[in-house]
Design an enzyme around this catalytic site. Structure first.
Site, short mmCIF file in Angstrom:
data_model
loop_
_atom_site.label_atom_id
_atom_site.label_comp_id
_atom_site.label_asym_id
_atom_site.label_seq_id
_atom_site.Cartn_x
_atom_site.Cartn_y
_atom_site.Cartn_z
N LYS A 140 0.83 -1.20 0.00
CA LYS A 140 0.00 0.00 0.00
C LYS A 140 0.86 1.25 0.00
O LYS A 140 2.07 1.18 0.23
CB LYS A 140 -0.92 0.00 1.22
CG LYS A 140 -1.96 -1.09 1.19
CD LYS A 140 -2.93 -0.96 2.33
CE LYS A 140 -4.01 -2.00 2.19
NZ LYS A 140 -5.19 -1.65 2.93
N GLY A 141 0.23 2.39 -0.24
CA GLY A 141 0.95 3.66 -0.27
C GLY A 141 1.61 4.00 1.05
O GLY A 141 1.03 3.80 2.11
N GLY A 142 2.85 4.48 0.98
CA GLY A 142 3.53 4.96 2.18
C GLY A 142 4.20 3.91 3.03
O GLY A 142 4.68 4.21 4.12
N VAL A 143 4.29 2.66 2.52
CA VAL A 143 4.90 1.61 3.35
C VAL A 143 6.39 1.43 3.10
O VAL A 143 7.04 0.64 3.78
CB VAL A 143 4.18 0.24 3.17
CG1 VAL A 143 2.74 0.33 3.63
CG2 VAL A 143 4.29 -0.25 1.74
N GLY A 144 6.94 2.16 2.10
CA GLY A 144 8.38 2.09 1.87
C GLY A 144 8.81 1.26 0.67
O GLY A 144 9.93 0.74 0.65
N LYS A 145 7.95 1.15 -0.33
CA LYS A 145 8.31 0.36 -1.52
C LYS A 145 9.54 0.93 -2.23
O LYS A 145 10.43 0.18 -2.60
CB LYS A 145 7.13 0.31 -2.49
CG LYS A 145 5.89 -0.41 -1.95
CD LYS A 145 4.76 -0.39 -2.94
CE LYS A 145 4.21 1.00 -3.22
NZ LYS A 145 3.55 1.66 -2.11
N THR A 146 9.57 2.24 -2.41
CA THR A 146 10.71 2.85 -3.11
C THR A 146 11.99 2.69 -2.30
O THR A 146 13.03 2.30 -2.84
CB THR A 146 10.43 4.35 -3.38
OG1 THR A 146 9.28 4.46 -4.22
CG2 THR A 146 11.62 5.01 -4.05
N THR A 147 11.91 2.96 -1.01
CA THR A 147 13.09 2.83 -0.14
C THR A 147 13.60 1.39 -0.16
O THR A 147 14.80 1.15 -0.31
CB THR A 147 12.74 3.25 1.30
OG1 THR A 147 12.26 4.59 1.28
CG2 THR A 147 13.93 3.14 2.22
N ASP A 176 5.02 2.82 -10.37
CA ASP A 176 4.20 3.71 -9.54
C ASP A 176 3.90 5.00 -10.31
O ASP A 176 4.81 5.62 -10.84
CB ASP A 176 4.97 4.04 -8.26
CG ASP A 176 4.13 4.75 -7.22
OD1 ASP A 176 3.13 5.38 -7.59
OD2 ASP A 176 4.51 4.68 -6.04
#
Length: 122
Positions: free
Chosen positions: A8-15, A37
């Site tokens: 979900k959004g804001g869980v740190g996928k990019t990081t 994304d």
């Protein structure tokens, strides 16, 4: 080998993706990080412009990243289909193909990711 990072959004996928990519680059010949994304953040994470083609990441010889825009791909497909079929437009300026594409994108979960994946496979 593929590693998919989702959530979900804001869980740190990019990081998480950036960390995985940089660590894998220490042990693999080539690593490619791909973002599907719509709100791309890889450019921000690596402090450099990243586009729809594999872009070498500064400071690495074997790490690249790319940001695929599924909306742009769907628009291209729509225009291509309209050109091929000679589809006309209604009084609102919409073609039958445009209506069909809108229906598809709104009714099929994951269609944007599937389009991004097809772009990656080209």
């Amino acid at each position: 080998q593929w590693i998919f990072v989702g959530g979900k959004g804001g869980v740190g996928k990019t990081t998480t993706s950036c960390c995985l990519g940089t660590q894998l680059a220490k042990h693999r010949k080539k690593v490619l990080i791909v973002s599907t994304d719509p709100a791309h953040n890889l450019s921000d994470a690596f402090c450099q412009k990243i586009g729809r083609e594999p872009t070498p990441i500064k400071g690495f010889t074997n790490l690249s990243a790319m940001e695929i825009d599924a909306t742009e791909d769907l628009d291209k497909m729509q225009r291509s289909m309209e050109d091929a079929t000679g589809a006309g437009h209604d009084e609102d300026g919409n073609s039958g193909i445009q209506s069909l594409m809108t229906e598809l994108t709104n009714s099929i979960p994951g269609i944007d990711e599937a389009m991004s994946f097809s772009e990656l496979m080209k």
